[in-house]
Enzyme design. Structure first.
Site, PDB file in Angstrom:
ATOM      1  N   ASP A  20       0.821  -1.418   0.186  1.00 17.72           N
ATOM      2  CA  ASP A  20       0.326   0.159  -0.395  1.00 17.72           C
ATOM      3  C   ASP A  20       0.860   1.144   0.339  1.00 17.72           C
ATOM      4  O   ASP A  20       0.963   2.205  -0.705  1.00 17.72           O
ATOM      5  CB  ASP A  20      -0.932   0.133   1.369  1.00 17.72           C
ATOM      6  CG  ASP A  20      -1.947   0.795   1.629  1.00 17.72           C
ATOM      7  OD1 ASP A  20      -2.220   1.547   0.229  1.00 17.72           O
ATOM      8  OD2 ASP A  20      -1.831   1.933   1.963  1.00 17.72           O
ATOM      9  N   LYS A 103      11.292   0.882   6.762  1.00 19.07           N
ATOM     10  CA  LYS A 103      12.041   0.531   7.801  1.00 19.07           C
ATOM     11  C   LYS A 103      10.135  -0.011   8.655  1.00 19.07           C
ATOM     12  O   LYS A 103       9.306  -0.041   8.452  1.00 19.07           O
ATOM     13  CB  LYS A 103      11.452   2.302   8.919  1.00 19.07           C
ATOM     14  CG  LYS A 103       9.833   2.447   9.186  1.00 19.07           C
ATOM     15  CD  LYS A 103       8.990   3.074   8.014  1.00 19.07           C
ATOM     16  CE  LYS A 103       9.686   3.924   7.312  1.00 19.07           C
ATOM     17  NZ  LYS A 103       8.157   4.188   6.005  1.00 19.07           N
TER      18      LYS A 103
END
Length: 345
Positions: A20, A103
């Protein structure tokens, strides 16, 4: 290396997966950044890859290994589920590609060391995609603090919470907990303002009784200077995305600090004894900016060690927080069982 005055050739990039965040933010940023040429996007499904390729004007590749084998790609962006970051970052580095990884790049110090070692052995760049660091609003905050706008910095409070687990974390059993998915943002903000030499004074995690993964938590950190950092994070809660810097003579607050939309106009609220001011800043494009910073580093060959060290420092601090909040200690608490409740995300 690029000679002075010469215009560098764009870094040829590929993308592993259609998460996404890649579709909404990074793929548009890659196509908008003139220092990058988006060459291909890979998915386990050729149909999905083709849909993304048609939308963003690049080639479609079935399978991540096939994309890594291409000779027309210099670097890759990896937005896969967190549990797969280190594996595919290492495989990309072994294939000779520079890597910009979402991350956290690694789930712990061991994985972080493996990733950094693979990069160093091949002289390649590996960079953790903390995009918020590349928004101009934080540079302005640092200037204000440096110039004494709130006196001496005493405390940093940083919070990031969302209503539900990120889609990439929730799918296919890869959810690893909110510390790795949301907590890493406040942790990185604490390092930005309080420095890297942070001790963990205490921490707590609320654990899901069914999965054992953390739903949220908090941590108290202390810098050698005495500056404190109070961190909060989690999902399954009301959205918050903010930090506050509390000084000897005032405080500064910034909302929408981490997931700042390109069109958002930041407002810094600065309070002192005699006044309250709101400083309006210009919108900025943090995803486009981080892609540009990554490409410039690749072209110049500079900053590789700085980014490698940053990955190691971040992973080590997150691990110390996790250990401080171990369920074997009194810091850990368990949330009620969620059986029978919907896991829709």
């Amino acid at each position: 290396m690029v000679s002075p005055g010469a215009r560098p050739q764009p870094v040829r990039m590929g993308v592993l997966g259609g998460a996404d965040i890649a579709v909404r933010r990074m793929l548009p940023a890659l196509t908008s950044q003139p220092l990058v040429d988006l060459v291909a996007v890979a998915s386990r499904s050729l149909a999905k890859a083709q849909g993304l390729a048609d939308r963003f004007g690049c080639a479609a590749v079935e399978g991540y290994d096939r994309l890594l084998a291409r000779s027309d790609i210099d670097a890759v962006y990896i937005p896969l589920p967190t549990a797969l970051h280190a594996e595919w970052t290492t495989r990309a580095l072994e294939a000779g590609k520079h890597v910009l990884c979402e991350k956290p790049c690694a789930t712990g110090p061991r994985e972080a060391t493996e990733v950094v070692t693979a990069a160093r052995e091949r002289g390649l760049l590996v960079m953790e995609s903390f995009m918020f660091l590349h928004h101009a609003q934080h540079a302005r905050v640092r200037e204000l603090v440096r110039d004494g706008a709130i006196g001496q910095l005493r405390e940093v409070t940083a919070v990031f919470g969302i209503p539900a687990p990120p889609r990439a974390a929730a799918g296919e059993g890869h959810a690893l907990g909110s510390l790795l998915e949301t907590g890493v943002y406040p942790v990185r903000a604490a390092r930005l303002f309080a420095g890297d030499d942070l001790d963990v004074v205490g921490a707590t995690l609320t654990l899901d009784s069914d999965t054992g993964h953390d739903l949220g938590g908090s941590a108290l950190l202390r810098a050698p200077s005495g500056v404190l950092a109070r961190l909060g994070f989690g999902w399954d809660r009301f959205y918050r995305c903010t930090y506050e810097l509390w000084g000897s003579e005032g405080r500064l607050t910034l909302d929408r600090a981490f997931t700042t939309p390109d069109t958002h106009t930041p407002v810094l609220r600065m309070e002192r004894q005699e006044s309250v001011r709101e400083l309006t800043l210009a919108p900025d494009r943090q995803f486009v900016n981080i892609v540009g910073a990554f490409a410039r580093a690749v072209v110049s060959g500079k900053g590789f060690e700085e980014h490698a060290d940053d990955i190691l420092r971040q992973a080590a601090l997150v691990d110390r927080i996790r250990r401080a909040a171990s369920p074997d200690s009194r810091c850990g608490t368990r949330a009620p069982s969620r059986k029978g409740k919907s896991d829709t995300t």
